[in-house]
Every structure is written in structure tokens, then in C-alpha cells.
Write a protein that holds these residues in place. Structure first.
Motif, mmCIF file in Angstrom:
data_model
loop_
_atom_site.group_PDB
_atom_site.id
_atom_site.type_symbol
_atom_site.label_atom_id
_atom_site.label_comp_id
_atom_site.label_asym_id
_atom_site.label_seq_id
_atom_site.Cartn_x
_atom_site.Cartn_y
_atom_site.Cartn_z
ATOM 1 N N PRO A 1 32.132 38.957 40.000
ATOM 2 C CA PRO A 1 32.154 40.189 39.191
ATOM 3 C C PRO A 1 31.383 41.344 39.830
ATOM 4 C CG PRO A 1 31.657 38.289 37.815
ATOM 5 C CD PRO A 1 31.642 37.813 39.246
ATOM 6 N N ALA A 2 30.263 41.048 40.480
ATOM 7 C CA ALA A 2 29.485 42.110 41.132
ATOM 8 C C ALA A 2 30.272 42.702 42.298
ATOM 9 C CB ALA A 2 28.142 41.577 41.609
ATOM 10 N N CYS A 3 30.942 41.849 43.069
ATOM 11 C CA CYS A 3 31.736 42.342 44.193
ATOM 12 C C CYS A 3 32.919 43.179 43.718
ATOM 13 C CB CYS A 3 32.236 41.176 45.041
ATOM 14 S SG CYS A 3 30.995 40.461 46.130
ATOM 15 N N VAL A 4 33.542 42.769 42.625
ATOM 16 C CA VAL A 4 34.663 43.536 42.082
ATOM 17 C C VAL A 4 34.201 44.949 41.749
ATOM 18 C CG1 VAL A 4 36.234 43.755 40.126
ATOM 19 C CG2 VAL A 4 35.933 41.548 41.229
ATOM 20 N N ARG A 5 33.042 45.069 41.110
ATOM 21 C CA ARG A 5 32.499 46.383 40.754
ATOM 22 C C ARG A 5 32.129 47.171 42.014
ATOM 23 N NH1 ARG A 5 28.704 44.542 38.172
ATOM 24 N NH2 ARG A 5 26.953 44.979 39.497
ATOM 25 N N LEU A 6 31.461 46.532 42.963
ATOM 26 C CA LEU A 6 31.006 47.217 44.175
ATOM 27 C C LEU A 6 32.158 47.601 45.100
ATOM 28 C CD1 LEU A 6 27.918 44.955 44.870
ATOM 29 C CD2 LEU A 6 27.868 47.355 44.150
ATOM 30 N N MET B 1 40.726 46.589 43.280
ATOM 31 C CA MET B 1 39.993 46.337 44.503
ATOM 32 C C MET B 1 40.913 46.608 45.687
ATOM 33 S SD MET B 1 38.171 42.824 45.768
ATOM 34 C CE MET B 1 37.018 42.777 44.432
ATOM 35 N N TYR C 1 30.016 51.754 50.457
ATOM 36 C CA TYR C 1 29.373 50.452 50.317
ATOM 37 C C TYR C 1 27.893 50.556 50.691
ATOM 38 C CZ TYR C 1 34.148 48.585 50.296
ATOM 39 O OH TYR C 1 35.455 48.317 50.000
ATOM 40 N N CYS D 1 27.955 42.139 47.355
ATOM 41 C CA CYS D 1 26.881 41.939 46.383
ATOM 42 C C CYS D 1 25.592 41.461 47.038
ATOM 43 C CB CYS D 1 27.314 40.951 45.304
ATOM 44 S SG CYS D 1 27.489 39.258 45.909
ATOM 45 N N SER E 1 34.889 48.935 44.376
ATOM 46 C CA SER E 1 35.513 50.198 43.990
ATOM 47 C C SER E 1 34.604 51.403 44.251
ATOM 48 C CB SER E 1 35.911 50.154 42.513
ATOM 49 O OG SER E 1 34.761 50.025 41.696
ATOM 50 N N ALA E 2 33.401 51.156 44.767
ATOM 51 C CA ALA E 2 32.464 52.254 45.059
ATOM 52 C C ALA E 2 32.990 53.097 46.223
ATOM 53 C CB ALA E 2 31.097 51.687 45.413
#
Length: 66
Positions: free
Chosen positions: A48-53, A1, A59, A30, A55-56
Motif C-alpha cells: 500500500p505504501a508503494c502504491v501511494r508513493l 501506478m 520519488y 517505500c 503516483s508521486a
């Protein structure tokens, strides 16, 4: 992140919220609304959702991501 992203329970876009004040309610990556209480880099607290998002490449707000 990215280190440019708030890393408490939820991650926030640093361009949407460049200078948040303690207690200010921000919209997390998220979509959750969460008060800002300063930077905390403890992975156990990360959404967990923020961790994945976080790295996008872009945003949901349209700003470049991490």
C-alpha cells in the motif's frame, strides 16, 4: 501506478534499477529492501505504501515519478 514501475510486492524506481536481475535486492519506493523476481501485476500483492508513493511526481530518490 505507472507501468514503468515494478509492481510486485513492492514498487521500484525504474531509473535507479533499469535492468534488475532475478534475485537482485532492490530498494523499494517505500524504503524496503526486496528481491526482484520479475514483473507481477497482481494488485493483491502490492504494498500500500508503494502504491501511494508510485503516483508521486518525484520519488524519494529524486527521479521523476509516475
Amino acid at each position: 501506478m505507472s507501468t514503468d514501475v515494478e509492481r510486485a510486492a513492492h514498487a521500484f524506481c525504474p531509473r535507479c534499477h533499469p535492468d534488475p536481475r532475478p534475485g537482485e535486492v532492490l530498494i523499494a519506493l517505500c524504503g524496503a529492501r526486496h528481491p526482484y523476481y520479475g514483473r507481477r501485476d497482481r494488485p493483491v500483492n502490492q504494498c500500500p505504501a508503494c502504491v501511494r508513493l508510485a503516483s508521486a511526481p518525484v520519488y524519494a530518490c529524486g527521479h521523476p515519478g509516475g
